[in-house]
Design an enzyme around this catalytic site. Sequence first.
Site, PDB file in Angstrom:
ATOM      1  N   GLU A 103       0.617  -1.080   0.174  1.00 53.81           N
ATOM      2  CA  GLU A 103      -0.035   0.088   0.006  1.00 53.81           C
ATOM      3  C   GLU A 103       0.845   1.109  -0.086  1.00 53.81           C
ATOM      4  O   GLU A 103       0.379   2.173  -0.492  1.00 53.81           O
ATOM      5  CB  GLU A 103      -0.954  -0.160   1.270  1.00 53.81           C
ATOM      6  CG  GLU A 103      -1.850   1.107   1.363  1.00 53.81           C
ATOM      7  CD  GLU A 103      -2.994   1.078   2.224  1.00 53.81           C
ATOM      8  OE1 GLU A 103      -3.455   2.177   2.918  1.00 53.81           O
ATOM      9  OE2 GLU A 103      -3.388  -0.194   2.300  1.00 53.81           O
ATOM     10  N   LYS A 104       1.902   1.310   0.481  1.00 55.96           N
ATOM     11  CA  LYS A 104       2.840   2.207   0.736  1.00 55.96           C
ATOM     12  C   LYS A 104       4.528   1.967   0.797  1.00 55.96           C
ATOM     13  O   LYS A 104       4.832   1.019   0.887  1.00 55.96           O
ATOM     14  CB  LYS A 104       2.483   3.084   2.037  1.00 55.96           C
ATOM     15  CG  LYS A 104       2.696   2.554   3.336  1.00 55.96           C
ATOM     16  CD  LYS A 104       2.115   3.137   4.405  1.00 55.96           C
ATOM     17  CE  LYS A 104       0.569   3.341   4.493  1.00 55.96           C
ATOM     18  NZ  LYS A 104       0.001   2.332   5.058  1.00 55.96           N
ATOM     19  N   ASP A 129      -3.535  -2.677   3.113  1.00 52.49           N
ATOM     20  CA  ASP A 129      -3.681  -2.938   4.456  1.00 52.49           C
ATOM     21  C   ASP A 129      -5.000  -3.781   4.735  1.00 52.49           C
ATOM     22  O   ASP A 129      -5.795  -3.813   3.792  1.00 52.49           O
ATOM     23  CB  ASP A 129      -3.877  -1.474   5.058  1.00 52.49           C
ATOM     24  CG  ASP A 129      -2.892  -0.438   5.531  1.00 52.49           C
ATOM     25  OD1 ASP A 129      -1.772  -1.217   5.849  1.00 52.49           O
ATOM     26  OD2 ASP A 129      -2.974   0.826   5.571  1.00 52.49           O
ATOM     27  N   ASP A 135      -7.851  -3.876   5.719  1.00 50.81           N
ATOM     28  CA  ASP A 135      -9.075  -3.345   5.928  1.00 50.81           C
ATOM     29  C   ASP A 135      -9.987  -3.107   4.627  1.00 50.81           C
ATOM     30  O   ASP A 135      -9.319  -3.345   3.431  1.00 50.81           O
ATOM     31  CB  ASP A 135      -9.113  -2.045   6.713  1.00 50.81           C
ATOM     32  CG  ASP A 135      -8.216  -0.863   6.108  1.00 50.81           C
ATOM     33  OD1 ASP A 135      -7.966  -1.003   4.885  1.00 50.81           O
ATOM     34  OD2 ASP A 135      -7.907   0.084   6.959  1.00 50.81           O
ATOM     35  N   TYR A 180      -1.321  -3.225  13.529  1.00 51.98           N
ATOM     36  CA  TYR A 180      -2.127  -2.352  12.757  1.00 51.98           C
ATOM     37  C   TYR A 180      -3.249  -1.397  13.434  1.00 51.98           C
ATOM     38  O   TYR A 180      -4.072  -1.864  14.063  1.00 51.98           O
ATOM     39  CB  TYR A 180      -2.969  -3.106  11.680  1.00 51.98           C
ATOM     40  CG  TYR A 180      -3.634  -2.569  10.627  1.00 51.98           C
ATOM     41  CD1 TYR A 180      -2.912  -1.646   9.728  1.00 51.98           C
ATOM     42  CD2 TYR A 180      -5.119  -2.378  10.676  1.00 51.98           C
ATOM     43  CE1 TYR A 180      -3.654  -0.783   8.748  1.00 51.98           C
ATOM     44  CE2 TYR A 180      -5.561  -1.669   9.549  1.00 51.98           C
ATOM     45  CZ  TYR A 180      -5.057  -0.846   8.534  1.00 51.98           C
ATOM     46  OH  TYR A 180      -5.752  -0.147   7.580  1.00 51.98           O
ATOM     47  N   ARG A 223      -5.550   0.979  12.185  1.00 52.70           N
ATOM     48  CA  ARG A 223      -6.893   1.412  11.770  1.00 52.70           C
ATOM     49  C   ARG A 223      -7.961   0.158  11.843  1.00 52.70           C
ATOM     50  O   ARG A 223      -8.850   0.064  11.239  1.00 52.70           O
ATOM     51  CB  ARG A 223      -6.654   1.785  10.315  1.00 52.70           C
ATOM     52  CG  ARG A 223      -5.928   3.231  10.039  1.00 52.70           C
ATOM     53  CD  ARG A 223      -5.822   3.271   8.531  1.00 52.70           C
ATOM     54  NE  ARG A 223      -5.201   4.700   8.230  1.00 52.70           N
ATOM     55  CZ  ARG A 223      -3.969   5.096   8.402  1.00 52.70           C
ATOM     56  NH1 ARG A 223      -2.987   3.885   8.663  1.00 52.70           N
ATOM     57  NH2 ARG A 223      -3.743   6.157   8.150  1.00 52.70           N
TER      58      ARG A 223
END
Length: 790
Positions: free
Chosen positions: A7-8, A102, A104, A322, A324
């Site tokens: 993701e990043k 991530d 989610d 994690y 979030r």
Amino acid sequence: MRLYIAEKPSMGAEIAKCLTGPVQRKDGYLITKDGIVTWAFGHILRQAEPEEYNAKYKNWKAEDLPIIPKQWKMIIDESCKKQFGIIKNLIDKADEIVHAGDPDREGQLLIDEVLDYLNCQKPVKRILLNALDEESIKKANKDLRDNRDFLNLKKSALARARADWLIGMNLSRAYTLAARRAGKKGVFAVGRVKTPTLALVVRRERELKDFKPVDYFTIKAIFANENGEFSATWKPKDTQAGLDFENRLIDENIAKALIGKFAQKTEAGKITAYQKAQKKEAQRLPFSLSSLQVLAGKKYGYDPQLVLDTAQKLYEKKLTTYPRSDCEYLPQSQFSDAKIILQNLYNINEKQLANWAKKCDLKTKSRAWNDKKITAHHAIIPTKVKVNLMSLTTEERNIYFLIAQAYIAQFYPVHIYDQTKISIEYMQELFVTSGRVVKQMGWKELYVQNNKEKSLNEDDKKEDNEEKEEQNSLPLMKKGDEVEYVKGEYDKKSTKPPTRFTSSTLLAGMKDIHKYVKDVEVKKKLKDIYGIGTEATRATIIEDLVKRNFLQLEGKKKYLVPTQSAYILIDALPDEMTYPDSTAVWEDCLHSLSEGQGTIEEFLAKQAEFTQNLCIKATKTVLVQEHEYKCPRCNQGILVKRKGKNGEFWGCSNFPNCRMTCNDVDGKPDIEKTKFNFNNYRQMSYNNSDKNYIKSGQNEIFQQDNQLISAWDLIARENTKKMNFAPKEKFSAMPIEKNKNTKATSKYLCTRCKEGNLRRIRGKNGWFWACSNYPHCTATYDDNNGIPVI
């Protein structure tokens, strides 16, 4: 070749470290013996703007709304074009892809949307990274899942994104245009979650302004039996005189009389009910992001965004899992990690955490360990990586402390106490008292405050007082015992206003949104769901409301106070957007979508219908503030003071669509003198011999040469000059010209102004229909074989 898409960049780097080396760094990706690792920068694709669907949408017009794309478009973000090209080239070369977003809903979508955009048909696996330490990454890499298992999660995220687009793009335009008609500048942003959140603050502020304290009186009495004295509170009967609608005694004379009555001691009191029960309070659950944000806000005064940013830093430093997460439970498989995590906390350079960790019992297994409650992620806890607290910032130390404290609590026994509730009847009146005796402090030992904080908010004070009452020491008694009245007194109290929201309490309100829902049935349904917004977006939504100047921060506690723009917007919007009922139900639908119930097409069809209905309502909305005057003619604009050749006058802000004008009298518009009913105007009789007035039914509108007259009066006057009137001949305020290009009709009423009739006109491109009320109404309609398409 296996390709990991993270993701990043930071996540990509951590994944590469855990693959077989050496690691070769390239432009936009890393090469290892186990595969190549590349990354996105969050969403590198964005949804197209309305004008990217059709250039005509660049100019905001009410007639274009609602804008509902038939085929949804994604655009490569300008700042990410280079990285997108790198990802595309690597996908072309890959044999297998590992989705490393991530764990989610949003993390699932932002990698999937790239694969969908490129029409990738190659096999895709999913790695779920709840922590970035080496052991967690290697463990997750051995347990890759098929990405198709998460299709429903992607659909839920996609539905959420498109619903937000429909509401945001259309209603922001609709209500900004309504504001412009009322002479107001700026953009009035409307959001599916943002707007009901703002409305919570606006309504709370109005409750405060309208609040009037009510004095009331409570009565407490001291009773005694052979084992000691105790205090009890008088409970009034429903039939008691002097009560308000909430059963509070508001008559001081009655309070005095009752004290006098009780002091006579003409009879003994009697224990009519004695209930004693052992209560157990299970260990508090570990943190989701929201619960962490709320507690950190109360304890340290941190705003939600700071808590999220800090938790993210701890995650990237591999110290916590994690951040979030919307889950407060833990998987059974991680119970074996507890020994190492607690040992690290025992050896930590923080006295309290070390002392608490020392007393942990690894045989204790709290309710938090529940696989059935786990989705793609679990609660936020410490990892097995050792931490040096001195290397962290103050904010990082404090957030880590809270996370570690909640984790340690899972290995303490439950909190056990005896609760006693007693009812006393004395002189035909009821008194009640309760007491609590702690048998086992258990996990609450970690949360006992030896020194109560001085600055408690009203909710905290209320809870504190209730706790004190429950902890009263009571003598040994049983039902049927007699007690002696010793003394009594009454106390004057005042009702307290509700407290303003802070960022933390507003975030808690978004999570527990059922408390603010109007519909009783919806309230029941929503009690167990996730509120409005997501764990990752709630803080951003609140922060955005402040940035857009809808909310301001005031005082040391940074209370959220609405600005004038907030009042204007919330007052203009219908209940469907300002109350959270609809939004909370949608969140429930999105949750159902993620579990495979329903379809994205059905959800978006309902959203499109909802958007269309609200756009129609927006065209009839008037954004009028206090001390402003709504235009009595178009009912959409406001009257604005202007200067003309003959002095000051008032005109409609909705010009040129509405040409209403009226005289100025002492700084106010002379509405009553100018106002008239247009339907009566159509029935006006005009006496050519008297040019000083036009008579309409019983109303006379005088027109002096030295005064300003309305634009409609001018139109009527000009029309009378063009037409050969006999005395008392009827005329229309907007005559229909009879020529070869126009066909008159009175059969169809204009649906926009609901005053004029439609007339059929031949234009350059053929026949069309227009309102006879022009120029007051500029509505036009297509022609279908001599019938207007309304």
